[in-house]
Scaffold this motif. Sequence first.
Motif, PDB file in Angstrom:
ATOM      1  N   MET A  20       0.848  -1.157   0.000  1.00  0.00           N
ATOM      2  CA  MET A  20       0.000   0.000   0.000  1.00  0.00           C
ATOM      3  C   MET A  20       0.902   1.232   0.000  1.00  0.00           C
ATOM      4  N   ARG A  21       0.514   2.264  -0.706  1.00  0.00           N
ATOM      5  CA  ARG A  21       1.290   3.506  -0.752  1.00  0.00           C
ATOM      6  C   ARG A  21       0.660   4.538   0.174  1.00  0.00           C
ATOM      7  N   GLU A  22       1.470   5.130   1.019  1.00  0.00           N
ATOM      8  CA  GLU A  22       1.056   6.163   1.965  1.00  0.00           C
ATOM      9  C   GLU A  22       1.158   7.517   1.282  1.00  0.00           C
ATOM     10  N   GLU A  23       0.454   8.528   1.784  1.00  0.00           N
ATOM     11  CA  GLU A  23       0.468   9.835   1.118  1.00  0.00           C
ATOM     12  C   GLU A  23       1.826  10.513   1.134  1.00  0.00           C
ATOM     13  N   THR A  24       2.741  10.026   1.957  1.00  0.00           N
ATOM     14  CA  THR A  24       4.098  10.577   1.985  1.00  0.00           C
ATOM     15  C   THR A  24       4.995   9.958   0.923  1.00  0.00           C
ATOM     16  N   GLY A  25       4.464   9.015   0.138  1.00  0.00           N
ATOM     17  CA  GLY A  25       5.246   8.380  -0.914  1.00  0.00           C
ATOM     18  C   GLY A  25       5.822   7.030  -0.534  1.00  0.00           C
ATOM     19  N   TYR A  26       5.788   6.682   0.738  1.00  0.00           N
ATOM     20  CA  TYR A  26       6.337   5.403   1.179  1.00  0.00           C
ATOM     21  C   TYR A  26       5.388   4.259   0.865  1.00  0.00           C
ATOM     22  N   ASP A  27       5.945   3.097   0.559  1.00  0.00           N
ATOM     23  CA  ASP A  27       5.188   1.858   0.554  1.00  0.00           C
ATOM     24  C   ASP A  27       5.170   1.391   2.007  1.00  0.00           C
ATOM     25  N   ILE A  28       3.988   0.992   2.478  1.00  0.00           N
ATOM     26  CA  ILE A  28       3.860   0.622   3.886  1.00  0.00           C
ATOM     27  C   ILE A  28       3.127  -0.698   4.065  1.00  0.00           C
ATOM     28  N   CYS A  29       3.306  -1.271   5.232  1.00  0.00           N
ATOM     29  CA  CYS A  29       2.548  -2.436   5.678  1.00  0.00           C
ATOM     30  C   CYS A  29       1.773  -1.973   6.913  1.00  0.00           C
ATOM     31  N   ILE A  30       0.452  -1.996   6.833  1.00  0.00           N
ATOM     32  CA  ILE A  30      -0.367  -1.554   7.961  1.00  0.00           C
ATOM     33  C   ILE A  30      -0.311  -2.596   9.068  1.00  0.00           C
ATOM     34  N   ILE A  31      -0.030  -2.118  10.263  1.00  0.00           N
ATOM     35  CA  ILE A  31       0.031  -2.987  11.431  1.00  0.00           C
ATOM     36  C   ILE A  31      -1.295  -2.969  12.176  1.00  0.00           C
ATOM     37  N   LYS A  32      -1.860  -1.753  12.364  1.00  0.00           N
ATOM     38  CA  LYS A  32      -3.072  -1.643  13.167  1.00  0.00           C
ATOM     39  C   LYS A  32      -3.757  -0.300  12.917  1.00  0.00           C
ATOM     40  N   LEU A  33      -5.088  -0.295  12.945  1.00  0.00           N
ATOM     41  CA  LEU A  33      -5.849   0.942  12.911  1.00  0.00           C
ATOM     42  C   LEU A  33      -5.674   1.645  14.257  1.00  0.00           C
ATOM     43  N   LEU A  34      -5.230   2.892  14.229  1.00  0.00           N
ATOM     44  CA  LEU A  34      -5.021   3.657  15.455  1.00  0.00           C
ATOM     45  C   LEU A  34      -6.252   4.475  15.813  1.00  0.00           C
TER      46      LEU A  34
END
Length: 88
Positions: free
Chosen positions: A1-15
Amino acid sequence: MREETGYDICIIKLLNEEEEKYSYIAKIIGRNLHLDTANEANQDIIEVAWGDVNDTGKFDSVTASMLNLYLAEWGGKEEQWMMQKKDG
């Protein structure tokens, strides 16, 4: 998934979820810091940058509250999670 900062991320948990805005705890897995101003969803973002979490004067009230939620719930556990993922 791509975050709005440009990083590809793996979501760990909904905060947090509030007024159809979602904040997640996530791990950066690739790419570089970048603000895609062509993306219409990013029009309310002024700047993306790394900062010191102790420099509280740089955070608006929304960001400060998300940081407080993160620290209250997660506070250091991300290192444990990363070690589990690395070992498992």
